[in-house]
Design a protein around this motif. Structure first.
Motif, short mmCIF file in Angstrom:
data_model
loop_
_atom_site.label_atom_id
_atom_site.label_comp_id
_atom_site.label_asym_id
_atom_site.label_seq_id
_atom_site.Cartn_x
_atom_site.Cartn_y
_atom_site.Cartn_z
N LEU A 192 0.84 -1.21 0.00
CA LEU A 192 0.00 0.00 0.00
C LEU A 192 0.87 1.26 0.00
N ALA A 193 1.99 1.20 0.73
CA ALA A 193 2.91 2.35 0.73
C ALA A 193 3.38 2.65 -0.70
N HIS A 194 3.62 1.61 -1.47
CA HIS A 194 4.04 1.75 -2.86
C HIS A 194 2.96 2.45 -3.67
N GLY A 195 1.70 2.02 -3.48
CA GLY A 195 0.57 2.66 -4.17
C GLY A 195 0.45 4.13 -3.78
N LEU A 196 0.56 4.42 -2.50
CA LEU A 196 0.45 5.81 -2.02
C LEU A 196 1.58 6.66 -2.62
N ALA A 197 2.78 6.07 -2.69
CA ALA A 197 3.93 6.81 -3.21
C ALA A 197 3.77 7.13 -4.70
N HIS A 198 2.96 6.35 -5.40
CA HIS A 198 2.73 6.63 -6.81
C HIS A 198 1.77 7.79 -7.03
N ILE A 199 1.00 8.12 -5.99
CA ILE A 199 0.00 9.18 -6.13
C ILE A 199 0.45 10.46 -5.44
N LEU A 200 1.02 10.32 -4.25
CA LEU A 200 1.36 11.50 -3.44
C LEU A 200 2.77 12.00 -3.74
N ALA A 201 2.93 13.31 -3.69
CA ALA A 201 4.25 13.92 -3.89
C ALA A 201 5.14 13.54 -2.70
N PRO A 202 6.48 13.52 -2.90
CA PRO A 202 7.38 13.12 -1.81
C PRO A 202 7.13 13.87 -0.50
N THR A 228 10.80 -2.15 -1.95
CA THR A 228 9.57 -2.03 -2.74
C THR A 228 9.46 -0.64 -3.36
N LEU A 229 9.66 0.40 -2.55
CA LEU A 229 9.55 1.76 -3.08
C LEU A 229 10.63 2.04 -4.13
N GLY A 230 11.80 1.43 -3.96
CA GLY A 230 12.90 1.67 -4.87
C GLY A 230 12.86 0.78 -6.11
N LEU A 253 19.83 4.86 13.18
CA LEU A 253 19.13 4.07 12.14
C LEU A 253 18.36 5.00 11.20
N SER A 254 17.78 6.09 11.73
CA SER A 254 17.01 6.98 10.84
C SER A 254 17.93 7.71 9.86
N GLN A 255 19.12 8.10 10.31
CA GLN A 255 20.05 8.76 9.39
C GLN A 255 20.53 7.77 8.32
N ILE A 256 20.81 6.55 8.72
CA ILE A 256 21.27 5.53 7.77
C ILE A 256 20.16 5.25 6.74
N THR A 257 18.91 5.15 7.24
CA THR A 257 17.79 4.88 6.34
C THR A 257 17.63 6.02 5.33
N LYS A 258 17.81 7.25 5.81
CA LYS A 258 17.71 8.41 4.91
C LYS A 258 18.77 8.32 3.80
N ASP A 259 20.00 8.00 4.21
CA ASP A 259 21.09 7.90 3.23
C ASP A 259 20.84 6.76 2.24
N PHE A 260 20.37 5.63 2.75
CA PHE A 260 20.12 4.48 1.87
C PHE A 260 19.00 4.82 0.87
N CYS A 261 17.96 5.49 1.36
CA CYS A 261 16.85 5.87 0.47
C CYS A 261 17.37 6.75 -0.66
N LYS A 262 18.24 7.68 -0.32
CA LYS A 262 18.81 8.57 -1.33
C LYS A 262 19.57 7.74 -2.37
N ALA A 263 20.39 6.80 -1.87
CA ALA A 263 21.18 5.97 -2.78
C ALA A 263 20.29 5.11 -3.68
N GLY A 285 17.33 6.00 -4.73
CA GLY A 285 16.43 6.85 -5.53
C GLY A 285 15.01 6.94 -4.97
N ILE A 286 14.86 6.74 -3.66
CA ILE A 286 13.53 6.83 -3.03
C ILE A 286 13.34 8.27 -2.54
N GLN A 287 12.28 8.91 -3.05
CA GLN A 287 12.10 10.33 -2.72
C GLN A 287 11.18 10.55 -1.52
N HIS A 288 10.27 9.62 -1.26
CA HIS A 288 9.38 9.78 -0.12
C HIS A 288 10.14 9.47 1.17
#
Ligand code: GDP
Length: 304
Positions: A15-25, A55-57, A111-121, A123-126
């Protein structure tokens, strides 16, 4: 519309994937369960966080819903040959995530900083946030004694009968940086179709209080789970598994509830809990189903 979603692994990620396709980051934050994190083979593993991010990436294995697409298994096969523990299947690409996460945690990064960096790597914008930067460990009380969550879930394949759950460390765990802000700024909080007992309850216990409309999507369709032990857990705890049981589970915080067409007979009983309802198709196989359900959920929120 700004949404904060609460998610476990496979069901939540869809569902997060579906929401990410509709909502801006800037309009979607996903808060993910870390109660089933554990240390294994010297690595710090976050199964739900990784499932949501993969999934998001667009990196997830579409067949299993967890792990990486195009995965190879050389490392774990060789661990097994050497007599090491191989019950938790870790692919080679996936191991890179755990190794790098473990290295950074040891350096003192959160963990939150690491997750942020990994998301950037990836290409996850949300925004994807772990529920807490402090360890919380889901413990399963069972007819075979108390088991750590992955011991119950993966090693013992949910065979032991559950008697209850405990989230070790939850009292001391503060929500991760950004979690409270995301809820404060949201128009609504969406509880994704994840396991209420072991994926969502730990997040709710860390957050403690939600002063926003809360809407949940049932992970149980026609009395059964799509995947995983949620229905079995309800049964073993003496509750008939159903969409109604899930609505009752969340009743103290719930404004709206989304149930499947297959469960429409339960609508009145759910409405009697003073909860608004939406009946729709909630099975998500492909991205089109995920996006359609996300659209239905957002319309429903708009109508509340
Ligand atoms: P886990 O941590 O990987 O077990 O994942 P979650 O807790 O996020 O998800 C498990 C729950 O998701 C199970 O109760 C499933 O029934 C539910 N689920 C999985 N796929 C779907 C789906 O397509 N639709 C709905 N409504 N629920 C789903």
């Amino acid at each position: 519309m700004k949404i904060t979603a609460l998610a476990g692994g496979v069901g939540g990620a869809k569902l997060a994937h579906g929401l990410a396709h509709i909502l801006a980051p800037e309009d979607l934050t996903i808060i993910v369960n870390t109660g089933d994190d554990f240390e294994h083979l010297g690595m710090y593993i976050c199964p739900d966080l990784d499932t949501v991010c993969y999934t998001l990436g667009g990196l997830a294995n579409p067949e299993t819903g967890w792990g990486r697409v195009g995965e190879s298994w050389n490392t774990i096969s060789n661990v097994e040959k050497l007599g090491g523990p191989a019950w938790f299947r870790l692919g080679d690409q996936d191991i890179a995530t755990h190794l790098e996460r473990t290295r950074r945690l040891k350096e003192g990064q959160s963990l939150s900083q690491i997750t942020k960096d990994f998301c950037k790597a990836w290409g996850i914008q949300h925004t994807v946030l772990p529920m807490s930067d402090s360890p919380v460990r889901t413990m399963v009380d069972s007819d075979e004694g108390e088991l750590a969550f992955q011991e119950y879930f993966v090693h013992r394949q949910c065979v032991p009968k559950v008697k209850g759950f405990r989230f070790d460390g939850v009292e001391a765990a503060e929500p991760a940086v950004g979690v409270k802000e995301a809820i404060d700024q949201a128009d609504a909080v969406v509880i994704c179709p994840s396991n209420p007992w072991v994926s969502i309850d730990p997040i709710l216990q860390v957050i403690k209080k939600i002063d926003k409309p809360v809407l949940a999507v049932s992970p149980i369709i026609g009395g059964k789970t799509v995947k995983g032990p949620a229905a079995k857990m309800y049964e073993e705890l003496g509750i008939e598994p159903s969409a109604l049981a899930v609505a009752r589970h969340y009743r103290t915080i719930l404004t709206g509830f989304v149930l499947d067409n297959a469960d429409s007979v339960m609508e009145n009983e759910i409405k009697n809990l003073n909860v608004k309802t939406l009946i729709t198709d909630t099975l998500m196989n492909h991205l089109t189903d995920r996006t359609r359900l996300a659209k239905d959920v957002l319309h429903f929120i708009g109508s509340l």
